[in-house]
Design an enzyme around this catalytic site. Structure first.
Site, PDB file in Angstrom:
ATOM      1  N   ASP A  53      29.761 -21.233  12.409  1.00  0.00           N
ATOM      2  CA  ASP A  53      31.078 -21.283  11.743  1.00  0.00           C
ATOM      3  C   ASP A  53      31.228 -22.663  11.086  1.00  0.00           C
ATOM      4  OD1 ASP A  53      34.171 -19.849  12.320  1.00  0.00           O
ATOM      5  OD2 ASP A  53      34.025 -21.864  11.512  1.00  0.00           O
ATOM      6  N   ASN A  61      38.836 -25.803   0.880  1.00  0.00           N
ATOM      7  CA  ASN A  61      39.613 -24.979  -0.060  1.00  0.00           C
ATOM      8  C   ASN A  61      40.881 -25.708  -0.493  1.00  0.00           C
ATOM      9  OD1 ASN A  61      38.176 -22.586  -0.435  1.00  0.00           O
ATOM     10  ND2 ASN A  61      38.924 -21.708   1.469  1.00  0.00           N
ATOM     11  N   ASP A  70      34.120 -21.268  -2.804  1.00  0.00           N
ATOM     12  CA  ASP A  70      33.090 -20.227  -3.008  1.00  0.00           C
ATOM     13  C   ASP A  70      31.727 -20.854  -3.327  1.00  0.00           C
ATOM     14  OD1 ASP A  70      34.936 -18.257  -2.610  1.00  0.00           O
ATOM     15  OD2 ASP A  70      35.012 -17.554  -4.684  1.00  0.00           O
ATOM     16  N   GLU A  96      33.898 -17.766   6.526  1.00  0.00           N
ATOM     17  CA  GLU A  96      32.968 -18.915   6.676  1.00  0.00           C
ATOM     18  C   GLU A  96      32.189 -18.779   7.986  1.00  0.00           C
ATOM     19  OE1 GLU A  96      35.695 -18.657   8.600  1.00  0.00           O
ATOM     20  OE2 GLU A  96      35.564 -20.785   9.194  1.00  0.00           O
TER      21      GLU A  96
HETATM   22  N1  LIG Z   1      36.635 -20.117  -0.905  1.00  0.00           N
HETATM   23  C1  LIG Z   1      36.560 -19.218   0.068  1.00  0.00           C
HETATM   24  N2  LIG Z   1      37.218 -19.425   1.209  1.00  0.00           N
HETATM   25  C2  LIG Z   1      37.110 -18.511   2.186  1.00  0.00           C
HETATM   26  C3  LIG Z   1      36.337 -17.342   2.047  1.00  0.00           C
HETATM   27  N3  LIG Z   1      36.429 -16.636   3.207  1.00  0.00           N
HETATM   28  C4  LIG Z   1      37.240 -17.332   4.033  1.00  0.00           C
HETATM   29  N4  LIG Z   1      37.652 -18.483   3.436  1.00  0.00           N
HETATM   30  C5  LIG Z   1      38.558 -19.509   3.953  1.00  0.00           C
HETATM   31  O1  LIG Z   1      38.001 -20.138   5.082  1.00  0.00           O
HETATM   32  C6  LIG Z   1      39.057 -20.787   5.785  1.00  0.00           C
HETATM   33  C7  LIG Z   1      38.822 -20.676   7.263  1.00  0.00           C
HETATM   34  O2  LIG Z   1      39.779 -21.458   7.865  1.00  0.00           O
HETATM   35  P1  LIG Z   1      40.020 -21.513   9.418  1.00  0.00           P
HETATM   36  O3  LIG Z   1      39.665 -20.205  10.059  1.00  0.00           O
HETATM   37  O4  LIG Z   1      41.378 -22.059   9.617  1.00  0.00           O
HETATM   38  O5  LIG Z   1      38.952 -22.500   9.971  1.00  0.00           O
HETATM   39  P2  LIG Z   1      38.473 -23.929   9.503  1.00  0.00           P
HETATM   40  O6  LIG Z   1      39.393 -24.606   8.562  1.00  0.00           O
HETATM   41  O7  LIG Z   1      37.049 -23.765   9.056  1.00  0.00           O
HETATM   42  O8  LIG Z   1      38.533 -24.754  10.857  1.00  0.00           O
HETATM   43  P3  LIG Z   1      37.621 -24.631  12.150  1.00  0.00           P
HETATM   44  O9  LIG Z   1      36.846 -23.334  12.069  1.00  0.00           O
HETATM   45  O10 LIG Z   1      38.598 -24.638  13.277  1.00  0.00           O
HETATM   46  O11 LIG Z   1      36.726 -25.827  12.151  1.00  0.00           O
HETATM   47  C8  LIG Z   1      40.360 -20.161   5.315  1.00  0.00           C
HETATM   48  O12 LIG Z   1      41.075 -21.088   4.542  1.00  0.00           O
HETATM   49  C9  LIG Z   1      39.899 -18.994   4.435  1.00  0.00           C
HETATM   50  O13 LIG Z   1      40.752 -18.764   3.348  1.00  0.00           O
HETATM   51  C10 LIG Z   1      35.655 -17.138   0.818  1.00  0.00           C
HETATM   52  O14 LIG Z   1      34.950 -16.151   0.601  1.00  0.00           O
HETATM   53  N5  LIG Z   1      35.801 -18.097  -0.134  1.00  0.00           N
END
Ligand SMILES: Nc1nc2c(ncn2[C@@H]2O[C@H](COP(=O)(O)OP(=O)(O)OP(=O)(O)O)[C@@H](O)[C@H]2O)c(=O)[nH]1
Length: 181
Positions: A53, A61, A70, A96
């Site tokens: 992860d 983002n 992306d 992610e």
């Molecule tokens: N650009 C983009 N963002 C994505 C995609 N899929 C998921 N995300 C973003 O990934 C982010 C995941 O955020 P969180 O689950 O809060 O986790 P994090 O910020 O990585 O924090 P931790 O996992 O706790 O370290 C969210 O803002 C989603 O919108 C994608 O296909 N493209």
């Protein structure tokens, strides 16, 4: 190869891969894990499931925009694929989150391979078109067959639990599932 066969192959390939990153998708992950379990049941070969992860991806983002997010996901997959061994497989689990299948290694080696990947991701910064450099880190959780489960879902769940421990212990690290969890 006829056009029809080529088209068929292309469609099959598309159906197997995540559209954004080109990594194998979750459906294929399920199939391949089932296959690996069936093979390992017969030949006794151990393997590991690594739940990966990306850390603080939301901040990327938020800071650079979803479009750059992306691009970062695509670059992340390219870097992972560059550094995986020939028989290792990378899947996009969703968002992610990714899964790696590491076949044919004992537990100590599986952990070392995951640690090396984790360090490699941190070291190899991603350069955007405007030369901005982004350092990504990942948290990884490792579960192993047969020690931590004999079904696909058990192995994934335990790798996920270990990944959450990696997050809780500070991120940018690898944790091996332990039965005390
Ligand atoms: N650009 C983009 N963002 C994505 C995609 N899929 C998921 N995300 C973003 O990934 C982010 C995941 O955020 P969180 O689950 O809060 O986790 P994090 O910020 O990585 O924090 P931790 O996992 O706790 O370290 C969210 O803002 C989603 O919108 C994608 O296909 N493209």
């Amino acid at each position: 190869m006829t056009d029809q066969v080529a088209l068929q192959e292309r469609l099959e390939n598309q159906a197997a891969r995540d559209e954004l990153t080109g990594a194998f998708n979750r459906r294929v992950c399920h199939e391949i894990l089932e296959q690996q379990i069936a093979t390992s049941r017969i030949n006794g070969e151990p393997f590991a499931v690594v739940f990966v992860d990306i850390d603080y991806f939301k901040a990327i983002n938020d800071q650079y925009g979803h479009r750059v997010g992306d691009i970062v996901l695509q670059a992340f997959v390219s870097k992972m694929e560059e550094h995986l061994r020939e028989n290792d497989l990378l899947f996009r689990w969703g968002g992610e989150e990714f899964l790696v299948l590491l076949p044919d290694l004992d537990e100590a080696k599986q952990y070392r391979v995951a640690e090396k990947l984790c360090k490699t991701i941190e070291r190899n910064r991603i350069t955007l078109a405007d030369q901005t450099e982004i350092t990504l880190t990942v948290s990884m959780g490792v579960s192993t067959y047969p020690a931590h489960g004999s079904t696909r879902d058990q192995l994934i769940e335990k790798a996920d639990i270990a990944m959450y421990r990696a997050k809780a212990n500070g991120r940018n690290r690898v944790e091996l599932y332990s039965d005390s969890e």
